[in-house]
Design a protein around this motif. Structure first.
Motif, mmCIF file in Angstrom:
data_model
loop_
_atom_site.group_PDB
_atom_site.id
_atom_site.type_symbol
_atom_site.label_atom_id
_atom_site.label_comp_id
_atom_site.label_asym_id
_atom_site.label_seq_id
_atom_site.Cartn_x
_atom_site.Cartn_y
_atom_site.Cartn_z
ATOM 1 N N LYS A 124 -10.825 9.839 1.519
ATOM 2 C CA LYS A 124 -9.451 9.722 2.012
ATOM 3 C C LYS A 124 -9.390 8.892 3.295
ATOM 4 O O LYS A 124 -8.406 8.178 3.538
ATOM 5 C CB LYS A 124 -8.850 11.115 2.243
ATOM 6 N N ALA A 125 -10.430 8.938 4.101
ATOM 7 C CA ALA A 125 -10.483 8.068 5.276
ATOM 8 C C ALA A 125 -10.598 6.611 4.850
ATOM 9 O O ALA A 125 -9.924 5.719 5.396
ATOM 10 C CB ALA A 125 -11.666 8.457 6.160
ATOM 11 N N ALA A 126 -11.450 6.346 3.855
ATOM 12 C CA ALA A 126 -11.585 4.983 3.343
ATOM 13 C C ALA A 126 -10.283 4.513 2.705
ATOM 14 O O ALA A 126 -9.870 3.356 2.882
ATOM 15 C CB ALA A 126 -12.725 4.923 2.332
ATOM 16 N N LEU A 127 -9.617 5.395 1.953
ATOM 17 C CA LEU A 127 -8.348 5.039 1.323
ATOM 18 C C LEU A 127 -7.300 4.696 2.373
ATOM 19 O O LEU A 127 -6.522 3.744 2.210
ATOM 20 C CB LEU A 127 -7.864 6.202 0.450
ATOM 21 N N THR A 128 -7.300 5.447 3.475
ATOM 22 C CA THR A 128 -6.340 5.174 4.550
ATOM 23 C C THR A 128 -6.616 3.814 5.176
ATOM 24 O O THR A 128 -5.686 3.016 5.402
ATOM 25 C CB THR A 128 -6.422 6.283 5.612
ATOM 26 N N GLN A 129 -7.879 3.505 5.431
ATOM 27 C CA GLN A 129 -8.204 2.198 6.007
ATOM 28 C C GLN A 129 -7.854 1.067 5.042
ATOM 29 O O GLN A 129 -7.324 0.020 5.448
ATOM 30 C CB GLN A 129 -9.697 2.145 6.365
ATOM 31 N N LEU A 130 -8.158 1.272 3.771
ATOM 32 C CA LEU A 130 -7.812 0.273 2.760
ATOM 33 C C LEU A 130 -6.302 0.012 2.766
ATOM 34 O O LEU A 130 -5.863 -1.153 2.712
ATOM 35 C CB LEU A 130 -8.250 0.766 1.381
ATOM 36 N N SER A 131 -5.510 1.052 2.865
ATOM 37 C CA SER A 131 -4.055 0.913 2.833
ATOM 38 C C SER A 131 -3.539 0.247 4.095
ATOM 39 O O SER A 131 -2.568 -0.526 4.051
ATOM 40 C CB SER A 131 -3.410 2.295 2.660
ATOM 41 N N ARG A 132 -4.169 0.503 5.223
ATOM 42 C CA ARG A 132 -3.771 -0.166 6.477
ATOM 43 C C ARG A 132 -4.020 -1.669 6.383
ATOM 44 O O ARG A 132 -3.210 -2.480 6.836
ATOM 45 C CB ARG A 132 -4.534 0.441 7.657
ATOM 46 N N VAL A 133 -5.164 -2.035 5.774
ATOM 47 C CA VAL A 133 -5.451 -3.456 5.587
ATOM 48 C C VAL A 133 -4.413 -4.082 4.654
ATOM 49 O O VAL A 133 -3.935 -5.202 4.890
ATOM 50 C CB VAL A 133 -6.881 -3.655 5.042
#
Length: 644
Positions: A545-554
């Motif tokens: 979920k942390a990776a998903l959040t970073q992906l979405s911010r990008v």
């Protein structure tokens, strides 16, 4: 008029449903029916009255609310027709209503009033209009149906057709009136009538059967709709469809849905001559836009109202657009909703068969463009179209929700549907197609870890809907708790594959279509409280979920230039999902020394967070509430001290 009003209405409903259940006779609100009865006026006097189908109601589902009770004498004051204008016609029908709160009556109420019989049935039967849409349709009808069916020249529904039927009927000798079973209106359809409801229906069905038999003998095959199959577009073809939908939406001033069908090897030339009856104009238009010969800006120059005509500024969306578009190998139908576009597909399939049959019988000669235009832009017809306008905030938008068969994904899909969107749901569950019973719902069984399956599904969305406006990422897994010293690498990889890697694939596939959205693309990612406040034993889930959040911010950073908004919601403790069984809830509550209710509300606000709450927040992210927001992360957890 001796028969009780309720009995007559019951019989009328029965025969109307029979007529409406046959799609070769009646399509999508077409046709109408009536019964003459004795009724009580608002002043308590007994009057001759007419039950007639309400405007736009569907005979297939007819019930008591589908019919309007009108004063017969008031209707007949407008016969014969003497220049009754649109507003006068509306006021006359309004004055005739014996129940002021009832729906608007059919515009053909005057035809039903013009005929003396107790029961009158009307359809746009494919076989009948096929005969009439030939170079000498009147002679062919007489040849096929015989003298007991008389022919009326085309007249526009409303006062003109009512007057034509009135004049025709009263011109017949008395004996002929006794023998006549029905009237065929050229380029329009069939009316049958009798003092017995069942006999009127049998006369109707018999006439259609005779016409169908004749056509089959001449063509060597039955008259059946030409089935058009769904295409499987390539990426380039899908992008072209999305670009076309964007242009159509810009012309309409509102997003529209575009449903496409494959049409290789089909002769579409007859479509250019117009619909098989002007009554279909709201669904198929006066002629298609043929992209091989013209582009959208030029379509309708010779047809649409010109500047200065009184109705020009108030034309409904569909009146400004071609409703059928012919491409190199596809036919695409336009609607304000998917339900409307599918209705257009149905009518096109019937129209193609009927027009081809008319051509084989000597030539396809439908009603003139002038007749079609007169009906489409007749104010009562425009009002009929406006009455079906969908004012919901997401009407015409197309949304994709992953993980949509249950839990938070299902709640998100429900909210989007309720707001008017066409929603495509992906899920690995076999039951996803039945998750909702709505023409705006498309359930697809998709394994999001399969990149090829994702690609095919995205292009299928564009073929079925024209494009994509909203993406909601809700698919995910919450694996069994494992501490780092015992972490299973396979479980870690599976969690990352579903929760992160699959979203990378989805983002890459949908971005070109979100960029072409007529309402600017919107993405909402359902992440988790765990991205900011991980828990012991949840390394794989929290990391994903942390990776998903970073992906979405990008994505928010990269896609802003295309007007695409990307926002995130972070739920916590949403216990009304399949993950949380009563046994698991009891076990977790006991672990914390709490009751189940205390455990479910262990947040600062002491409130329970439900899937529907997350769905409402996601819907707000998808509509215009957050029109100027991207990259936002909004918790929905009742207040979590570790997050705050």
């Amino acid at each position: 008029m001796a028969e009780a009003s309720a009995d007559a209405l019951t019989k009328l409903i029965e025969v109307s449903r029979t007529l409406g259940s046959d799609r070769s006779l009646v399509l999508h609100g077409g046709g109408n029916s009536s019964a003459k009865v004795s009724a009580e006026s608002p002043t308590g006097h007994s009057v001759d009255a007419l039950y007639v189908k309400s405007s736009g109601s569907d005979m297939r589902d007819a019930d008591r609310t589908s019919f309007v009770l009108l004063d017969l004498a008031t209707l007949r004051t407008a016969l014969p027709y003497s220049g009754l204008g649109p507003e006068q016609f509306r006021l006359m029908q309004q004055r005739a209503r014996l129940d002021s709160g009832a729906a608007s009556p059919s515009v053909e109420a005057l035809v039903h009033a013009a005929l003396p019989h107790k029961f009158v049935l009307h359809s746009h039967a494919d076989a009948i209009v096929t005969l009439t849409n030939t170079p000498d349709g009147a002679a062919l009808v007489k040849q096929v149906l015989g003298e007991r069916f008389v022919v009326c020249e085309y007249a526009m529904p409303g006062p003109a057709l009512g007057s034509a039927i009135w004049s025709l009927w009263n011109s017949l000798p008395h004996q002929a009136q006794q023998d006549v079973l029905g009237i065929v209106v050229l380029n329009h359809g069939l009316f049958t009538f009798c003092d017995d409801a069942q006999q009127s229906l049998e006369n109707h069905l018999h006439a259609v059967a005779v016409a169908q038999s004749y056509i089959e003998q001449q063509l060597g095959q039955p008259l059946e709709p030409i089935a058009l199959r769904s295409p499987e577009p390539s990426k380039a073809e899908a992008v072209e469809l999305a670009q076309l939908r964007r242009e159509l939406s810009e012309r309409a001033g509102h997003p529209v849905v575009l449903t496409s069908r494959r049409a290789e090897g089909k002769d579409l030339g007859d479509l250019q001559q117009g619909p098989i009856t002007p009554d279909h104009v709201n669904y198929v238009g006066y002629r298609p836009l043929d992209l091989a010969r013209e582009q959208l800006p030029q379509w309708g120059d010779e047809y649409l109202p010109q500047s200065g005509e009184p109705q020009d500024a108030t034309l409904p969306i569909l009146s400004r657009l071609p409703r059928v578009i012919v491409g190199q190998s596809t036919i695409s139908c336009v609607g304000r909703t998917r339900k409307e576009s599918l209705r257009s597909v149905d009518i096109v399939e019937h129209q193609l068969a009927s027009a081809h049959a008319s051509s084989a019988l000597g030539g396809y000669r439908p009603a003139s463009t002038e007749h079609v235009r007169d009906l489409e832009f007749w104010p009562p017809q425009l009002n009929k179209l406006r009455a079906t306008d969908n004012a919901l905030p997401l009407s015409g938008r197309v949304a994709l929700v992953t993980g949509a068969a249950s839990g938070i994904g299902k709640a998100c899909a429900a909210e989007l549907l309720a707001s008017g969107a066409t929603v495509v749901g992906w899920d690995i569950s076999e039951g996803v197609s039945q998750t909702f019973d709505s023409p705006e719902w498309i359930g697809m069984r998709v394994d999001v870890t399969d990149a090829e399956a994702q690609a095919a599904a995205v292009y299928s969305i564009v073929a079925q809907c024209g494009g994509l406006d909203i993406l909601v990422v809700a698919a995910g897994v919450f694996p069994t708790a494992q501490h780092l010293t015992e972490l299973d690498p396979g479980m870690w990889q599976r969690t990352m594959s579903i929760n992160v890697d699959s979203v990378v694939t989805t983002f890459g596939l949908v971005q070109p279509f979100l960029a072409l959205s007529p309402s600017l693309g919107r993405v909402c990612v359902v992440a988790s409280k765990n991205f900011a406040a991980p828990g012991p034993g949840a390394a794989a889930y929290s990391s994903s979920k942390a990776a998903l959040t970073q992906l979405s911010r990008v994505a928010a950073l990269e896609w802003a230039q295309d007007g695409i908004r990307v926002n995130m919601v972070h739920p916590d403790a949403v216990f009304d999902t399949a993950l949380w069984t009563p046994e698991l809830l009891a076990k977790r509550a006991d672990h914390y020394g709490m009751t189940v209710d205390e455990y479910k509300t262990r947040n600062l606000l002491h409130t329970e967070v439900r899937s529907a709450d997350v769905g409402r927040l996601v819907r707000a992210m998808a509509d215009d509430t957050f029109i100027a927001t991207t990259g936002a992360q909004v918790p929905i957890d009742g207040g979590n001290e570790r997050v705050i």
